[in-house]
Design an enzyme around this catalytic site. Sequence first.
Site, short mmCIF file in Angstrom:
data_model
loop_
_atom_site.label_atom_id
_atom_site.label_comp_id
_atom_site.label_asym_id
_atom_site.label_seq_id
_atom_site.Cartn_x
_atom_site.Cartn_y
_atom_site.Cartn_z
N GLY A 26 4.08 8.10 -9.72
CA GLY A 26 2.69 8.14 -9.87
C GLY A 26 2.38 9.44 -10.33
O GLY A 26 3.27 10.61 -10.66
N LYS A 27 1.00 9.72 -10.46
CA LYS A 27 0.73 11.07 -11.04
C LYS A 27 0.95 12.17 -10.15
O LYS A 27 0.99 13.47 -10.30
CB LYS A 27 -0.91 11.04 -11.34
CG LYS A 27 -1.12 10.41 -12.80
CD LYS A 27 -2.86 10.39 -12.88
CE LYS A 27 -3.08 9.64 -14.34
NZ LYS A 27 -2.33 10.25 -15.50
N LYS A 44 9.00 10.69 -0.52
CA LYS A 44 8.13 10.82 -1.40
C LYS A 44 8.27 12.35 -1.90
O LYS A 44 7.95 13.34 -1.21
CB LYS A 44 6.71 10.87 -0.90
CG LYS A 44 5.46 10.84 -1.56
CD LYS A 44 4.10 10.60 -0.76
CE LYS A 44 3.00 10.49 -1.93
NZ LYS A 44 1.73 10.09 -1.24
N GLU A 122 9.08 6.15 6.83
CA GLU A 122 9.40 4.70 6.85
C GLU A 122 9.27 3.93 5.58
O GLU A 122 8.53 4.28 4.93
CB GLU A 122 8.71 3.89 7.89
CG GLU A 122 8.99 2.62 7.99
CD GLU A 122 7.70 1.75 8.94
OE1 GLU A 122 7.74 0.70 9.22
OE2 GLU A 122 6.83 2.71 9.21
N VAL A 124 8.25 0.77 4.04
CA VAL A 124 7.54 -0.52 4.57
C VAL A 124 7.98 -1.76 3.69
O VAL A 124 8.12 -1.72 2.45
CB VAL A 124 6.15 -0.18 4.44
CG1 VAL A 124 5.20 -1.42 4.50
CG2 VAL A 124 5.63 1.06 5.14
N ASP A 168 -9.72 7.94 0.00
CA ASP A 168 -9.25 6.99 -1.47
C ASP A 168 -8.89 5.81 -1.15
O ASP A 168 -7.81 5.12 -1.79
CB ASP A 168 -8.15 8.06 -2.25
CG ASP A 168 -8.07 7.45 -3.57
OD1 ASP A 168 -8.94 6.93 -3.91
OD2 ASP A 168 -7.04 7.63 -4.21
N ASN A 173 -3.98 1.46 -2.37
CA ASN A 173 -3.12 2.32 -1.37
C ASN A 173 -3.01 1.77 0.04
O ASN A 173 -3.07 2.29 1.11
CB ASN A 173 -4.02 3.48 -0.96
CG ASN A 173 -4.27 4.70 -2.19
OD1 ASN A 173 -3.28 4.82 -2.70
ND2 ASN A 173 -5.51 5.03 -2.27
N ASP A 185 -0.63 6.90 1.27
CA ASP A 185 -1.28 7.80 0.28
C ASP A 185 -2.26 8.63 1.00
O ASP A 185 -3.35 8.07 0.69
CB ASP A 185 -1.67 7.41 -0.87
CG ASP A 185 -0.65 6.82 -1.58
OD1 ASP A 185 0.58 7.10 -1.43
OD2 ASP A 185 -0.71 5.81 -2.71
#
Length: 281
Positions: A26-27, A44, A122, A124, A168, A173, A185
């Site tokens: 993503g961005k 991440k 984790e 998911v 957000d 998300n 997120d």
Amino acid sequence: MKAPPRLQSLVDEGLIDTVVRQLMSGKEAMVYVVRCGDETRCAKVYKEATNRSFRQAVDYTENRKVKNTRLQRAMAKGTKFGRQATEAAWQSAEVDALYRLAAAGVRVPVPYNFCDGVLLMELVTDAEGDAAPRLNDVVFSAEDALGHHATLLKEVVRMLCAGVVHGDLSEFNVLLAADGPVIIDLPQAVDAAGNNHAKRMLLRDVENLKVFFGQFAPALLHSRYGEEIWSLYERGELDTATVLTGQFVRASGPVDVGGVLREVDDARAEESARRVRMAGG
């Protein structure tokens, strides 16, 4: 696959054994599936924040504390050092929120470590053990939509009782795990009591859930859970056992025209930002 350069330090430290595959890009970050001993987790890897508007950054970072005055000045001036410090603070906000919410029992991925701009947490999964889909990739029956909506409202309340607003929250998300929705997120999470934009963000989060699930269960479109939740919170009457009705009656009184216009401007800016996120995947 060969470990990307940003993950190599975690491999060297023994935090990751192997990188299995890239899960998404993503961005703001790239996410990889990794193996850690007998467990499969996700990593991440944050990117530099080149696509967030200054207006949004100011709204989200209001009241976030930086103890070092040199850092504060550099961040305010927007120097290269300041931008690096701002990005580090943005990443730390997600890590801090994730640990805080996990401790409060909120349905978020379990965090394991944060090292060199990489958040290890984790993975998911769905009922088959595969990476769980986002809500926007799933079609629901009316019954399931109502059930998942109710579950997420409870999580919004639990977050608020822990002093956090996601900021957000939407169908992009939230992951649908085997045992229900999991919120992800959180770099834009804000302090509910210390950020002047917290109410607006909470209302928007709940509105996003209403509009999404309302596609499948139209009765939700007439609910006013966001206003009800915030009103109870302001009065100190909200807790994790609160039974919500979805009804809210606004108190009568003089209209704050300036406030209404600010809300309109904020809504326009956030809709524009939402379109940018959707276009970027």
